[in-house]
Every structure is written in structure tokens, then in C-alpha cells.
Design a protein around this motif. Sequence first.
Motif, PDB file in Angstrom:
ATOM      1  N   LYS A  85      -3.280  -6.237 -10.602  1.00 22.68           N
ATOM      2  CA  LYS A  85      -3.662  -4.680 -10.691  1.00 22.68           C
ATOM      3  C   LYS A  85      -4.276  -4.507  -9.321  1.00 22.68           C
ATOM      4  CE  LYS A  85      -2.899  -4.367 -15.686  1.00 22.68           C
ATOM      5  NZ  LYS A  85      -1.835  -4.034 -15.436  1.00 22.68           N
ATOM      6  N   VAL A  86      -4.184  -4.981  -8.505  1.00 17.02           N
ATOM      7  CA  VAL A  86      -4.780  -4.532  -7.045  1.00 17.02           C
ATOM      8  C   VAL A  86      -3.665  -4.297  -6.171  1.00 17.02           C
ATOM      9  CG1 VAL A  86      -6.083  -5.153  -5.150  1.00 17.02           C
ATOM     10  CG2 VAL A  86      -6.817  -6.180  -7.456  1.00 17.02           C
ATOM     11  N   ILE A  87      -3.858  -2.966  -5.390  1.00 18.75           N
ATOM     12  CA  ILE A  87      -2.741  -2.555  -4.595  1.00 18.75           C
ATOM     13  C   ILE A  87      -3.457  -2.181  -3.238  1.00 18.75           C
ATOM     14  CG2 ILE A  87      -1.644  -0.407  -3.904  1.00 18.75           C
ATOM     15  CD1 ILE A  87      -0.121  -1.960  -5.827  1.00 18.75           C
ATOM     16  N   LYS A  88      -3.060  -2.800  -1.999  1.00 17.16           N
ATOM     17  CA  LYS A  88      -3.742  -2.662  -0.858  1.00 17.16           C
ATOM     18  C   LYS A  88      -2.807  -1.392  -0.010  1.00 17.16           C
ATOM     19  CE  LYS A  88      -6.073  -6.881  -0.051  1.00 17.16           C
ATOM     20  NZ  LYS A  88      -5.800  -7.671  -1.388  1.00 17.16           N
ATOM     21  N   ILE A  89      -3.545  -0.690   0.489  1.00 20.43           N
ATOM     22  CA  ILE A  89      -2.971   0.404   1.328  1.00 20.43           C
ATOM     23  C   ILE A  89      -3.636   0.780   2.572  1.00 20.43           C
ATOM     24  CG2 ILE A  89      -2.239   2.769   1.405  1.00 20.43           C
ATOM     25  CD1 ILE A  89      -2.352   2.787  -1.822  1.00 20.43           C
ATOM     26  N   PRO A  90      -2.927   0.751   3.720  1.00 18.87           N
ATOM     27  CA  PRO A  90      -3.371   0.913   5.015  1.00 18.87           C
ATOM     28  C   PRO A  90      -4.342   2.244   4.984  1.00 18.87           C
ATOM     29  CG  PRO A  90      -1.165   0.547   5.358  1.00 18.87           C
ATOM     30  CD  PRO A  90      -1.324   0.537   3.916  1.00 18.87           C
ATOM     31  N   LYS A  91      -5.329   2.089   5.832  1.00 20.76           N
ATOM     32  CA  LYS A  91      -6.160   3.464   5.988  1.00 20.76           C
ATOM     33  C   LYS A  91      -5.387   4.447   6.584  1.00 20.76           C
ATOM     34  CE  LYS A  91     -10.204   4.863   8.412  1.00 20.76           C
ATOM     35  NZ  LYS A  91     -11.167   4.358   9.429  1.00 20.76           N
ATOM     36  N   GLY A  92      -5.614   5.877   6.545  1.00 21.31           N
ATOM     37  CA  GLY A  92      -4.803   6.650   7.034  1.00 21.31           C
ATOM     38  C   GLY A  92      -3.379   6.908   6.541  1.00 21.31           C
ATOM     39  N   ALA A  93      -2.912   6.003   5.612  1.00 19.49           N
ATOM     40  CA  ALA A  93      -1.594   6.455   5.090  1.00 19.49           C
ATOM     41  C   ALA A  93      -1.554   7.664   4.067  1.00 19.49           C
ATOM     42  CB  ALA A  93      -1.032   5.175   4.206  1.00 19.49           C
ATOM     43  N   GLU A 157      -7.343  -0.889  -2.855  1.00 14.37           N
ATOM     44  CA  GLU A 157      -7.914  -1.014  -1.681  1.00 14.37           C
ATOM     45  C   GLU A 157      -7.374  -0.534  -0.495  1.00 14.37           C
ATOM     46  OE1 GLU A 157      -8.467  -5.277  -1.260  1.00 14.37           O
ATOM     47  OE2 GLU A 157      -9.299  -5.679  -3.268  1.00 14.37           O
ATOM     48  N   VAL A 158      -8.128   0.261   0.121  1.00 16.50           N
ATOM     49  CA  VAL A 158      -7.813   0.930   1.378  1.00 16.50           C
ATOM     50  C   VAL A 158      -8.437   0.099   2.641  1.00 16.50           C
ATOM     51  CG1 VAL A 158      -7.695   3.166   2.719  1.00 16.50           C
ATOM     52  CG2 VAL A 158      -7.652   3.198   0.213  1.00 16.50           C
ATOM     53  N   VAL A 159      -7.531  -0.505   3.124  1.00 11.62           N
ATOM     54  CA  VAL A 159      -7.778  -1.418   4.049  1.00 11.62           C
ATOM     55  C   VAL A 159      -7.621  -0.671   5.648  1.00 11.62           C
ATOM     56  CG1 VAL A 159      -7.595  -3.490   2.727  1.00 11.62           C
ATOM     57  CG2 VAL A 159      -5.524  -2.642   3.997  1.00 11.62           C
ATOM     58  N   ASP A 160      -8.811  -1.275   6.266  1.00 13.72           N
ATOM     59  CA  ASP A 160      -8.530  -0.868   8.109  1.00 13.72           C
ATOM     60  C   ASP A 160      -8.046  -1.644   8.480  1.00 13.72           C
ATOM     61  OD1 ASP A 160      -9.224   0.462  10.259  1.00 13.72           O
ATOM     62  OD2 ASP A 160     -11.425   0.718   9.670  1.00 13.72           O
TER      63      ASP A 160
END
Length: 163
Positions: A85-93, A157-160
Motif C-alpha cells: 500500500k505504498v505508492i511512489k510518485i516523483p516530486k513535481g508530478a 511517497e513523493v520522491v525527489d
Amino acid sequence: MHIHKYERIWLTFGIAMLIVFLTIVGVNAFMMGRNPPSGLNEIDPDHVRETVPFNHPGLHKIGDNRYELDIVSSAFSYDVGTSDKVIKIPKGATVTFRAATTDVIHGLSLAGTNVNMMVEPGYISDLTVKLKNAGTFTMVCNEYCGSGHQMMYATVEVVDNGK
Ligand code: CUA
């Protein structure tokens, strides 16, 4: 008929305000197209999991820096397509959160962001936001939906990418 001076001032003020507010509402609605959600995005609540895009919940890249996160809400979980249940999305998307429920009303909210929408049986809810800040955000349910309500969450998780 005699109208007192103050009464005349207040009448003028009141009518002027009315014109100002109606103009703001009119310009927003008719020229800028800001209307309430149409409620036209309907879905058969008994067949959510067989209906596109909820037959494949999760994060989908739909363009350059554009994503769609399809979420199946049910008592008491959010299916975001991953087992943890973890989703990683790039920052600024720019991400469109799209959700439907298989049972009762849920309140999908991503704490710390502007994402907050009700998910009602029979309707598809969606909201598009730009995720500007990196960090870990918890997707909670803010509409009491039963005894497991507090168990209903997922993590975004919004990842840089710079790191
Ligand atoms: Cu779902 Cu509370």
C-alpha cells in the motif's frame, strides 16, 4: 417619499455589493468554467473491480510528468495496486487521484495536501493536483465507514528525483 441620507448610502452600498458579487460568480461560472463537479461520472457500484480503470488499480503514467492513481476504496482498505500500500510518485508530478467505492461512502484524504474528496457509491471521484513537496503522505479515510475505519489508509511517497 423621503429616504434618510444613511439609508440611501446603505442601499447604494448593498446594491453595489450585490452587483459586484453576482459579477464575480458570473465571470467564474460562464467565462472561466468554474462549476461544481457534474456528478456525471457514474459507475456501477457492484462491478467496480471489473470496470476500467479500477480493474487495474494503482499508479499509471499517462504523459510527461503526468500520472493517474486509480484507487478502489472499500471497507476497510484502499487498493492502490501494491501489496504494501505504498505508492511512489516523483516530486513535481501532476497526479489525478481517481477513486470509486465498492460499498459505503469513504472520505479520501491525503494528509498534508489539498487532496480531499468524498467517494460515494455509484460515482467516480477525481481530483488533479501537482505534488510540489517531497515527503511521505498518508492517505486516510475521513468519513466514518464502520468498525475498521481507522485501518483504512495507504502511503504516498513523493520522491525527489534529484537524490
Ligand atoms: Cu472508509 Cu472511513
